[in-house]
Design a protein around this motif. Structure first.
Motif, PDB file in Angstrom:
ATOM      1  N   VAL A   9       0.836  -1.199   0.000  1.00 29.82           N
ATOM      2  CA  VAL A   9       0.000   0.000   0.000  1.00 29.82           C
ATOM      3  C   VAL A   9       0.871   1.250   0.000  1.00 29.82           C
ATOM      4  O   VAL A   9       0.607   2.200  -0.742  1.00 29.82           O
ATOM      5  N   ARG A  10       1.913   1.257   0.834  1.00 27.30           N
ATOM      6  CA  ARG A  10       2.764   2.448   0.948  1.00 27.30           C
ATOM      7  C   ARG A  10       3.435   2.807  -0.368  1.00 27.30           C
ATOM      8  O   ARG A  10       3.725   3.979  -0.614  1.00 27.30           O
ATOM      9  N   THR A  11       3.724   1.831  -1.204  1.00 27.23           N
ATOM     10  CA  THR A  11       4.439   2.099  -2.455  1.00 27.23           C
ATOM     11  C   THR A  11       3.503   2.350  -3.630  1.00 27.23           C
ATOM     12  O   THR A  11       3.947   2.500  -4.760  1.00 27.23           O
ATOM     13  N   THR A  12       2.194   2.413  -3.362  1.00 27.37           N
ATOM     14  CA  THR A  12       1.220   2.727  -4.407  1.00 27.37           C
ATOM     15  C   THR A  12       1.210   4.236  -4.654  1.00 27.37           C
ATOM     16  O   THR A  12       1.397   5.036  -3.738  1.00 27.37           O
ATOM     17  N   ASP A  13       0.995   4.622  -5.904  1.00 30.07           N
ATOM     18  CA  ASP A  13       0.885   6.042  -6.236  1.00 30.07           C
ATOM     19  C   ASP A  13      -0.406   6.598  -5.633  1.00 30.07           C
ATOM     20  O   ASP A  13      -1.499   6.067  -5.903  1.00 30.07           O
ATOM     21  N   PRO A  14      -0.335   7.656  -4.814  1.00 39.28           N
ATOM     22  CA  PRO A  14      -1.547   8.179  -4.158  1.00 39.28           C
ATOM     23  C   PRO A  14      -2.636   8.609  -5.139  1.00 39.28           C
ATOM     24  O   PRO A  14      -3.815   8.364  -4.910  1.00 39.28           O
ATOM     25  N   GLY A  15      -2.235   9.279  -6.231  1.00 43.03           N
ATOM     26  CA  GLY A  15      -3.233   9.721  -7.199  1.00 43.03           C
ATOM     27  C   GLY A  15      -3.993   8.568  -7.824  1.00 43.03           C
ATOM     28  O   GLY A  15      -5.212   8.646  -8.039  1.00 43.03           O
ATOM     29  N   CYS A  16      -3.288   7.478  -8.106  1.00 47.57           N
ATOM     30  CA  CYS A  16      -3.944   6.297  -8.687  1.00 47.57           C
ATOM     31  C   CYS A  16      -4.807   5.593  -7.658  1.00 47.57           C
ATOM     32  O   CYS A  16      -5.873   5.046  -7.991  1.00 47.57           O
ATOM     33  N   TYR A  17      -4.369   5.578  -6.405  1.00 49.68           N
ATOM     34  CA  TYR A  17      -5.184   4.997  -5.330  1.00 49.68           C
ATOM     35  C   TYR A  17      -6.490   5.783  -5.202  1.00 49.68           C
ATOM     36  O   TYR A  17      -7.577   5.195  -5.125  1.00 49.68           O
ATOM     37  N   ILE A  18      -6.398   7.116  -5.198  1.00 50.60           N
ATOM     38  CA  ILE A  18      -7.595   7.955  -5.084  1.00 50.60           C
ATOM     39  C   ILE A  18      -8.514   7.734  -6.282  1.00 50.60           C
ATOM     40  O   ILE A  18      -9.736   7.632  -6.135  1.00 50.60           O
ATOM     41  N   ALA A  19      -7.937   7.648  -7.481  1.00 50.11           N
ATOM     42  CA  ALA A  19      -8.758   7.432  -8.677  1.00 50.11           C
ATOM     43  C   ALA A  19      -9.496   6.100  -8.598  1.00 50.11           C
ATOM     44  O   ALA A  19     -10.665   6.002  -9.006  1.00 50.11           O
ATOM     45  N   THR A  20      -8.846   5.067  -8.060  1.00 51.53           N
ATOM     46  CA  THR A  20      -9.506   3.772  -7.928  1.00 51.53           C
ATOM     47  C   THR A  20     -10.608   3.842  -6.886  1.00 51.53           C
ATOM     48  O   THR A  20     -11.663   3.214  -7.040  1.00 51.53           O
ATOM     49  N   CYS A  21     -10.396   4.612  -5.819  1.00 51.33           N
ATOM     50  CA  CYS A  21     -11.478   4.855  -4.848  1.00 51.33           C
ATOM     51  C   CYS A  21     -12.670   5.516  -5.528  1.00 51.33           C
ATOM     52  O   CYS A  21     -13.828   5.143  -5.287  1.00 51.33           O
ATOM     53  N   GLU A  22     -12.407   6.498  -6.385  1.00 48.73           N
ATOM     54  CA  GLU A  22     -13.484   7.157  -7.121  1.00 48.73           C
ATOM     55  C   GLU A  22     -14.199   6.176  -8.046  1.00 48.73           C
ATOM     56  O   GLU A  22     -15.425   6.222  -8.203  1.00 48.73           O
ATOM     57  N   ALA A  23     -13.428   5.290  -8.672  1.00 46.69           N
ATOM     58  CA  ALA A  23     -14.027   4.284  -9.548  1.00 46.69           C
ATOM     59  C   ALA A  23     -14.960   3.363  -8.758  1.00 46.69           C
ATOM     60  O   ALA A  23     -16.067   3.041  -9.211  1.00 46.69           O
TER      61      ALA A  23
END
Length: 431
Positions: free
Chosen positions: A175-189
């Protein structure tokens, strides 16, 4: 044969790895939010004997290029583009959590590509839109550390986490090494994903697999899938939580082998399955009618063009949150109902849907106007909306400082008090 995609993955494709014979039927394995293709490592030894297994990473996960995908449909489209480039037309698919959502999207929109489907820890709707957009606000403000620290309790049973500290640390680092912007976008998805009303159109043999201790998408969500999908079976894995493939690898592998072997029984010799596997239910028909998603809407008003009410309600919910809109509409009566319809149709359907400004910019304008007018009650929920629309607390602070010059220091002082309370509430990680 092992094959890994080039490190320069184009924006509209996904990073992938292939294991298994080149001439074998293809089986795709999709990951969950915050994980990488390595969440399936403990299945590969057995699956790759009979299948050409392709695993993929979500954008910004596992070192994949950080090209955010705003919807589950976009993720499914990128996967299909990747498969097209590899010459893969028909395949079996197993996905965990958001990976399962991608599988449902494929089954509904591209059924000719799918031979069989397994949905692991999946739901036709993941919690509420508010929950996932709130998660995005926390990540945007605090980074991924709060999500990383809470991942073990969401993903594993307590006993497993205590007995396997190395795996827990591996999960946290994913989780820590995930890109924050992509994590947020997946949450939005995931916030926008809702196929409850469409489950009856899934036309491929489907295994719904869930850990008995899953508190994220548990047995209740699994039974909703089985009730709605015509040709679906349920498998409950004892002693497993959300990441059942990691926590109970043998049971999950055996269930996948049994399911996908039967799907290709006309081209493959049946693979013997050990006796000690969790029971799989007999095929189930719908046991209850699943109510379509959405909320009652007033009759459309026609003026020679599409009525903006539906689009307005969609944007209103996305910006303000379901909980706020539900409270407002529930409180409407004969005196206030027409006003609620008016603001939905015209403020949200006519103005907030316009393409000339993005939602971040509209939030900035709205905050400024509310400070100028002294509308502090509305400033509170529009501060929440601004966070959901992508503004950071620092950016909101700059907006309010700017209003001190043009709207007056007393107005800005009151606004700071309101915004500070909202930001503290919204950006504090919840247990």
């Amino acid at each position: 044969m092992e094959r890994v995609s080039d490190t320069q993955t184009p924006p509209k494709t996904l990073q992938y790895r292939i294991d298994g014979p080149d001439d074998a039927p293809v089986l795709i394995l999709g990951p969950s939010l915050g994980t990488t293709w390595h969440m399936w490592d403990r299945q590969i030894g057995d699956l790759a004997r009979q299948w050409r297994v392709l695993r993929f990473d979500l954008p910004g996960h596992g070192g994949a290029p950080a090209y955010p995908a705003p919807s589950v449909a976009e993720l499914a489209g990128r996967l299909l583009t990747t498969l097209d480039e590899l010459g893969i037309q028909r395949f079996g698919y197993a996905g965990c959590s958001v990976g399962g959502a991608i599988g449902l999207e494929l089954a509904l929109r591209h059924p000719h590509r799918l031979a069989s489907l397994a949905l692991v820890a999946t739901s036709p709707r993941f919690g509420t839109a508010d929950e996932f957009r709130q998660r995005g606000v926390i990540v945007r403000t605090n980074g991924l550390d709060p999500m990383a620290r809470s991942a073990p309790e969401r993903w594993f049973t307590q006993g497993f986490a205590l007995a396997q500290p190395a795996i827990v640390e591996w999960a946290v680092q994913m989780v820590r090494t995930t890109d924050p912007g992509c994590y947020i976008a997946t949450c939005e998805a995931l916030a926008a994903f809702d196929v409850r009303a469409e489950l009856g159109r899934v036309g491929v043999p489907t295994l719904v697999l869930v850990g008995s201790e899953d508190q994220v998408t548990g047995p209740a969500e699994a039974r909703t899938l089985v009730a709605g999908i015509p040709d679906a079976r349920l498998a409950l894995v004892p002693g497993a939580s959300h990441l059942a493939p990691v926590e109970q690898p043998s049971a999950v592998t055996d269930l996948l082998v049994r399911h996908f072997s039967s799907a290709w029984q006309d081209t493959l010799t049946a693979i013997p399955v050990p006796h000690a596997v969790p029971a799989v239910s007999a095929p189930m028909g719908p046991v209850a009618e699943i109510a379509p998603a959405g909320h009652a809407q007033p009759e459309a008003v026609t003026h020679g063009r599409p009525d903006p009410y539906e689009a307005g309600m969609t944007v209103r919910r996305a910006v303000l949150g379901d909980a706020h809109v539900d409270r407002a509409t529930a409180a409407a009566d004969g005196f206030t109902g027409d006003f609620q319809e008016l603001i939905t149709r015209y403020a949200w359907g006519e103005v907030w849907t316009r393409e000339g400004l993005d939602r971040r910019t509209r939030s900035v304008i709205t905050l400024t106007a509310l400070v100028a007018g002294g509308h502090l009650d509305e400033l509170a929920f529009h501060t929440r909306a601004a966070l959901r629309n992508g503004l950071t607390p620092d950016e909101i602070k700059e907006v309010l400082i700017h209003t001190a010059v043009y709207c007056g220091v007393p107005a800005a002082n009151s606004a700071f008090k309101v915004a500070q309370a909202v930001i503290q509430e919204e950006t504090t990680p919840r247990p």
